[in-house]
Design a protein around this motif. Sequence first.
Motif, mmCIF file in Angstrom:
data_model
loop_
_atom_site.group_PDB
_atom_site.id
_atom_site.type_symbol
_atom_site.label_atom_id
_atom_site.label_comp_id
_atom_site.label_asym_id
_atom_site.label_seq_id
_atom_site.Cartn_x
_atom_site.Cartn_y
_atom_site.Cartn_z
ATOM 1 N N GLU A 127 -3.067 -14.503 -3.272
ATOM 2 C CA GLU A 127 -4.341 -13.997 -2.789
ATOM 3 C C GLU A 127 -5.233 -13.571 -3.951
ATOM 4 N N PRO A 184 -5.646 -4.778 5.231
ATOM 5 C CA PRO A 184 -5.738 -3.913 4.049
ATOM 6 C C PRO A 184 -4.830 -4.390 2.917
ATOM 7 N N ASP A 185 -3.549 -4.566 3.228
ATOM 8 C CA ASP A 185 -2.648 -5.056 2.186
ATOM 9 C C ASP A 185 -1.449 -5.732 2.811
ATOM 10 N N ILE A 186 -1.372 -6.998 2.592
ATOM 11 C CA ILE A 186 -0.325 -7.782 3.234
ATOM 12 C C ILE A 186 1.071 -7.387 2.769
ATOM 13 N N ARG A 187 1.158 -6.670 1.670
ATOM 14 C CA ARG A 187 2.488 -6.247 1.215
ATOM 15 C C ARG A 187 3.095 -5.194 2.126
ATOM 16 N N ARG A 206 10.262 -4.771 -2.455
ATOM 17 C CA ARG A 206 9.842 -3.365 -2.495
ATOM 18 C C ARG A 206 10.896 -2.428 -1.937
ATOM 19 N N ALA A 241 5.925 -11.234 0.837
ATOM 20 C CA ALA A 241 4.806 -10.300 0.793
ATOM 21 C C ALA A 241 4.128 -10.306 -0.574
ATOM 22 N N ASP A 242 4.909 -10.146 -1.625
ATOM 23 C CA ASP A 242 4.307 -10.093 -2.954
ATOM 24 C C ASP A 242 3.866 -11.461 -3.452
ATOM 25 N N ILE A 263 6.849 -15.579 7.366
ATOM 26 C CA ILE A 263 6.094 -14.527 6.685
ATOM 27 C C ILE A 263 6.683 -13.144 6.930
ATOM 28 N N ARG A 264 7.523 -13.010 7.932
ATOM 29 C CA ARG A 264 8.135 -11.693 8.166
ATOM 30 C C ARG A 264 9.120 -11.317 7.081
ATOM 31 N N ARG A 299 0.585 -11.918 -1.975
ATOM 32 C CA ARG A 299 -0.371 -11.051 -2.643
ATOM 33 C C ARG A 299 -0.805 -11.657 -3.967
ATOM 34 N N ASN A 310 -6.906 -10.055 1.921
ATOM 35 C CA ASN A 310 -6.540 -8.680 1.594
ATOM 36 C C ASN A 310 -7.769 -7.890 1.189
ATOM 37 N N ALA A 342 3.619 -7.680 8.670
ATOM 38 C CA ALA A 342 4.431 -8.893 8.748
ATOM 39 C C ALA A 342 4.518 -9.420 10.179
#
Lengths: 336, 336
Positions: free
Chosen positions: B83, A68-71, B278, B76-77, B70-71, B80, A97, A76
């Motif tokens: 993407e 849905p959303d990797i953010r 975030r 994350a952003d 990636i963790r 995104r 995504n 993670a």
Amino acid sequence: MKPTIKDVAKLANVSISTVSRVMNAPDTVVKSKKTRVLDAIEELKYKPNALARGLIYKKTHTLGVVIPDIRNAYYADIIRGMEDASKKLGYSLIICNTDSDRNRLFSYLNTFYEKQVDGILYTSNPIYPDYYKELQRLNMPVVLVSTHSMEYELPSVKIDDEQAAYDAIKFLIDSGHRNIGMISFDLSDSIAGMTRYQGFVRAMREYNLEFSKDNICFINEFDHDPYAAAEELFKKAPDVTAIFTASDILAIGLMSYLHENKIRVPEDISVIGFDNIRMSRTSIPKLTTIAQPMYDIGHRAVEKLHARISGEEDDILREIVPHEIVVRASTRLIVP
Amino acid sequence: MKPTIKDVAKLANVSISTVSRVMNAPDTVVKSKKTRVLDAIEELKYKPNALARGLIYKKTHTLGVVIPDIRNAYYADIIRGMEDASKKLGYSLIICNTDSDRNRLFSYLNTFYEKQVDGILYTSNPIYPDYYKELQRLNMPVVLVSTHSMEYELPSVKIDDEQAAYDAIKFLIDSGHRNIGMISFDLSDSIAGMTRYQGFVRAMREYNLEFSKDNICFINEFDHDPYAAAEELFKKAPDVTAIFTASDILAIGLMSYLHENKIRVPEDISVIGFDNIRMSRTSIPKLTTIAQPMYDIGHRAVEKLHARISGEEDDILREIVPHEIVVRASTRLIVP
DNA sequence: CTGAAAGCGCTAACAG
DNA sequence: CTGTTAGCGCTTTCAG
């Protein structure tokens, strides 16, 4: 230009079939030629073109994953688990995504189809009839990750959400809480919404605890404002002593709201989250939560998909992995 | 089996070239045949095989991205942004974790090469001579993301780390702080370590502020324990009034440590982070930090890579995107 | 054991 | 305008 099998053949003075053989069936080639070929490969730094191979084998060793959303921090570790398993099994991951949007999803499924991925990892969202139909049509192996389907025969890996939520509430009740609130995902979300809500209800009922609609606040998982949710819940049920949130992110947002409003956690209110994302270990206070084995879920999902792809027997269709409660500092015992 | 162009041709009663034409040059086909072909395509739900196409066009519309881990919420952003840009430009993303390990990196680069990705997005880590050599050898377009290279002519997108760190320290100094500490990444990390440290030093020097080695604690970016770092710094320099950390994750770990040790933020100590992930918006207290436009960095990097792939002129080799300071609640003014 | 040839699915001249 | 043909890079019969 990149060297091709022809270049190697020319340099080694053999036919391309021989080159192909030293790569795929080395024993069928006489040593003298084999070494010549190997030397040529080394000299040219030749690597076979995976496109050409894929065209023949009908395998690309690539998996498509929709998220849905990797953010969202929840993914993670799932992705990390998928990544590690993929590396081990020789797959690459194409990650997409969807924003939980049907069009985006279908567009990506289409890309997966065109790119001939060997299988699909579908995360978190429910499977609607038309999704299933599309998946059927594409005729590609799929495994559902952190979601599942009771209507369709689709393999899946997830925890028991209802039981996990039940355990969270039971923990609060055992800690002496009676007036418990919940920030839940919309019930239209059959996976993370309805189930966790049902776990809440079952535990409350089982202990004969009353609760009104005001004890619960519903929000959209993929488009929520944790602050607003916290505020709404507090307006409706100001006297709860504990709150269960359907995700750690909600819990952390809630704690931030409480902190701003000078309500102490856990002295005034206990908070228990869901997921055990990394952040929950360094939040203030550290978050008590229901831990999902995210890494394992991702890892297992890839193994399961691999089994399907390889045509192996897949014992359990809908796998349930264990959750556990991690007690940290955001909850407290109430002594009556 | 998946329908191929042959199946369409047969059903529409035309040659495969005609089918190919309606897909690639529709105007060169008479309407009657065109509709027949289109109908056949629709009926069979035919989609061209991207492998076969890639073999001919020598383009796969796939990009390889390597990321240390990636963790780490920082990515994350970025992902995104990549993407979204990729979707817009028609690329898919193969995402790989290197753990900052040379072997893993080389293994993935090799995969990228075999799978004929159109370009590579290389994130965060410095470029060592042998990395560069390998990249050269593979002869694939690359853009460096949140890292760059002064030795080699490699395109990159990042902020000005030195200036950003300088701005952070300047902000603290302007707020009245004189005894400032820093939790830095190892200086061997020429990107996030050395540069941010230099920004710290420059600001301190500029304002004639003394500081000893004890004011700084160095840790390994990809294998660190924020707690231990915080503890170490405090043992060495217990009387700092403000601390600058090289990342938000470090800052949040630090605040967690301080909270446990009953040191209040910002009353006793001001904390300023770096990145603006975030989480920094919901930490307690909300974190003052240097904001990197992560989403834009990822987005821009893909655009830049696309430009390279398409052979367009790429005006600026090493792009610097703007950072900004976001003042929230973890820092305070000191009135002398 | 090894080379020639066919073919994976598709595109691109090349005649007609 | 359209069908035939020759590949893209590689594997796999099939003779020899």
